[in-house]
Design a protein around this motif. Structure first.
Motif, short mmCIF file in Angstrom:
data_model
loop_
_atom_site.label_atom_id
_atom_site.label_comp_id
_atom_site.label_asym_id
_atom_site.label_seq_id
_atom_site.Cartn_x
_atom_site.Cartn_y
_atom_site.Cartn_z
N ILE A 221 0.88 -1.16 -0.08
CA ILE A 221 -0.07 0.13 -0.02
C ILE A 221 0.93 1.30 -0.02
O ILE A 221 0.54 2.39 -0.40
CB ILE A 221 -1.07 0.01 1.07
N GLU A 222 2.20 1.17 0.75
CA GLU A 222 2.91 2.27 0.61
C GLU A 222 3.37 2.71 -0.79
O GLU A 222 3.43 4.05 -0.97
CB GLU A 222 4.32 2.14 1.46
N THR A 223 3.65 1.79 -1.54
CA THR A 223 3.95 2.04 -2.99
C THR A 223 2.87 2.63 -3.93
O THR A 223 3.10 3.40 -4.72
CB THR A 223 4.42 0.66 -3.74
N ILE A 224 1.58 2.39 -3.79
CA ILE A 224 0.65 2.92 -4.26
C ILE A 224 0.56 4.46 -3.89
O ILE A 224 0.19 5.33 -4.90
CB ILE A 224 -0.54 2.37 -3.95
N TYR A 225 0.72 4.89 -2.68
CA TYR A 225 0.60 6.15 -2.25
C TYR A 225 1.64 6.83 -2.90
O TYR A 225 1.58 8.20 -3.12
CB TYR A 225 0.69 6.24 -0.84
N SER A 226 3.03 6.53 -2.80
CA SER A 226 4.20 7.04 -3.65
C SER A 226 3.95 7.11 -4.99
O SER A 226 4.43 8.35 -5.40
CB SER A 226 5.45 6.03 -3.27
N ILE A 227 3.22 6.26 -5.59
CA ILE A 227 2.76 6.63 -6.95
C ILE A 227 1.84 7.74 -7.30
O ILE A 227 2.11 8.79 -8.05
CB ILE A 227 2.08 5.29 -7.63
N TYR A 228 0.82 7.66 -6.27
CA TYR A 228 0.03 8.93 -6.25
C TYR A 228 0.85 10.26 -6.24
O TYR A 228 0.52 11.23 -6.89
CB TYR A 228 -1.09 8.83 -5.23
N GLU A 229 1.78 10.45 -5.14
CA GLU A 229 2.38 11.52 -4.92
C GLU A 229 3.35 12.09 -6.14
O GLU A 229 3.44 13.16 -6.14
CB GLU A 229 3.34 11.34 -3.64
N ALA A 230 3.91 11.06 -6.82
CA ALA A 230 4.83 11.23 -7.78
C ALA A 230 4.08 11.89 -8.95
O ALA A 230 4.41 12.91 -9.73
CB ALA A 230 5.51 9.86 -8.35
N ILE A 231 2.67 11.39 -9.05
CA ILE A 231 1.99 12.00 -10.24
C ILE A 231 1.41 13.05 -9.93
O ILE A 231 1.29 14.26 -10.65
CB ILE A 231 0.70 10.95 -10.56
N ARG A 232 0.79 13.19 -8.62
CA ARG A 232 -0.10 14.41 -8.30
C ARG A 232 0.79 15.55 -7.89
O ARG A 232 0.46 16.65 -8.21
CB ARG A 232 -1.00 14.01 -6.98
N TYR A 233 1.94 15.18 -7.10
CA TYR A 233 2.59 16.55 -6.79
C TYR A 233 4.09 16.58 -7.33
O TYR A 233 4.97 17.44 -7.21
CB TYR A 233 2.66 16.34 -5.26
N ASP A 234 4.44 15.58 -8.37
CA ASP A 234 5.69 15.58 -9.03
C ASP A 234 6.91 15.76 -8.03
O ASP A 234 8.07 16.62 -8.05
CB ASP A 234 5.73 16.81 -9.75
N ILE A 235 6.64 14.76 -6.97
CA ILE A 235 7.99 14.42 -5.98
C ILE A 235 8.37 13.13 -5.95
O ILE A 235 7.48 12.25 -5.91
CB ILE A 235 7.54 15.06 -4.73
N PRO A 236 9.52 12.81 -5.37
CA PRO A 236 10.02 11.45 -5.38
C PRO A 236 9.61 11.07 -3.72
O PRO A 236 9.08 11.89 -2.84
CB PRO A 236 11.30 11.44 -5.21
N ASN A 237 9.75 9.82 -3.39
CA ASN A 237 9.34 9.45 -1.97
C ASN A 237 10.46 9.98 -0.90
O ASN A 237 11.46 9.66 -1.09
CB ASN A 237 9.71 8.14 -1.76
N LEU A 238 10.06 10.97 -0.20
CA LEU A 238 10.89 11.64 0.53
C LEU A 238 10.55 11.42 2.15
O LEU A 238 11.50 11.80 3.04
CB LEU A 238 11.12 13.01 0.41
N GLN A 239 9.52 10.89 2.48
CA GLN A 239 9.21 10.54 3.85
C GLN A 239 8.27 9.57 3.88
O GLN A 239 7.74 9.21 2.90
CB GLN A 239 8.74 11.90 4.50
N ARG A 240 8.03 9.02 5.10
CA ARG A 240 6.90 7.94 5.41
C ARG A 240 6.43 7.81 6.74
O ARG A 240 7.05 8.58 7.75
CB ARG A 240 7.90 6.56 5.12
#
Length: 319
Positions: A221-240
């Motif tokens: 599930i964490e990967t899915i939210y990281s995909i959402y953030e990458a598309i929506r906000y144009d950012i890499p995975n920087l926090q968790r």
């Protein structure tokens, strides 16, 4: 362990202003990377500070803006000494360029793959943009917690179930999959409540507590939210979100931390330890079953850490 009831914590806390971060110089279990910064360099939040030396050229990103203080050795969550980039946080959260945000995440597949490649999203040893560049019969999403102490996935779903379901619906389309199943234990009441609040509009997404389907795309599930953030906000995975819990912690909770934060800083921030005889306790990076027993709390939190546990051995805590 098997008789321990699932833990329940309050609202998600945040520790997003460490004085320093220590960005590990390894990716996909490899330290074979090219360092792109040196002592004294200024880096932006999301700056590439190193890149893997292979055909994939996966990137390692800074989770803060600030100045590179040095390249030093620190312990990681596997109790191994590794090279890290020590960055002094300037607390400005500055990006080098303006983010290209997408209010509608239903972008063309080729654009998605470029974003995921740019931000080097991976899970375990799986590179996400390569996984999504094909078709699957079904998609399986693991939203289960590894043990009763850990509730970081429940916390993530409680806060972002709508965005996660929206992303799954999009991934069904671009992978030509028939159905998506989210695996959630029946005891994860908050996860189930959060999903059921929104799932009615997604007829191809199901919830189950077990799945034996083969030949499926399986992600957490964490990967899915990281995909959402990458598309929506144009950012890499920087926090968790991680869970800090166990009998030895004064205030067990879920907390959002930046990649490269020191574990001891976060534990101090939330109230530190209960009084106990250290010889009777275990500090574990990860979950109680598969996590790594640590010598102390002086280690770096990386993208693999889902929780930090301080649990008793055979005897009770000294109150």
């Amino acid at each position: 362990m098997k008789n321990l009831k699932k833990m329940s914590y309050g609202p998600i806390n945040f520790y997003l202003k460490p004085e320093y971060v220590y960005i590990p110089l390894y990716i996909l279990e490899s330290s074979d990377v090219t360092l792109l910064v040196k002592k004294g360099d200024y880096v932006y939040k999301g700056s590439i500070i190193a890149r893997k030396r292979d055909e994939n050229k996966l990137s390692i990103f800074s989770s803060v803006s600030g100045t590179v203080e040095d390249i030093i050795k620190e312990k990681n969550s596997q109790n191994k000494e590794i090279n890290v980039v020590k960055i002094k946080n300037d607390f400005k959260e500055s990006y080098e360029t303006k983010r290209n945000e997408n209010k509608n995440i239903n972008i063309p597949k080729n654009e998605l793959l470029e974003i995921l490649k740019k931000y080097s999203l991976y899970e375990n040893n799986k590179i996400i943009y390569k996984l999504l560049n094909t078709s699957y019969r079904n998609i399986i999403i693991d939203a289960n917690e590894p043990d009763p102490y850990i509730t970081s996935r429940e916390a993530l779903l409680s806060k972002h179930a709508d965005e996660i379901l929206e992303t799954l619906d999009y991934l069904l389309k671009i992978t030509s999959s028939e159905e998506c199943t989210i695996i959630v234990d029946n005891k994860s009441i908050k996860s189930l409540e959060a999903l059921n609040n929104y799932i009615g509009t997604y007829d191809r997404i199901k919830i189950n507590n077990i799945c034996k389907e083969s030949k499926s795309l399986t992600l957490n599930i964490e990967t899915i939210y990281s995909i959402y953030e990458a598309i929506r906000y144009d950012i890499p995975n920087l926090q968790r979100i991680i869970t800090i819990s166990g009998e030895g912690i004064k205030n067990p909770q879920n907390i959002v931390v930046k990649n490269g934060t020191k574990a001891n800083e976060v534990i101090d921030f939330i109230g530190s330890y209960k009084r106990f005889n250290t010889k009777k306790m275990f500090l574990i990076a990860g979950d109680a079953l598969k996590g790594k027993a640590m010598k102390n709390d002086d280690f770096v939190i990386d993208t693999s850490v889902q929780g930090i546990l301080v649990i008793k051995a055979e005897e009770d805590l000294n109150e």
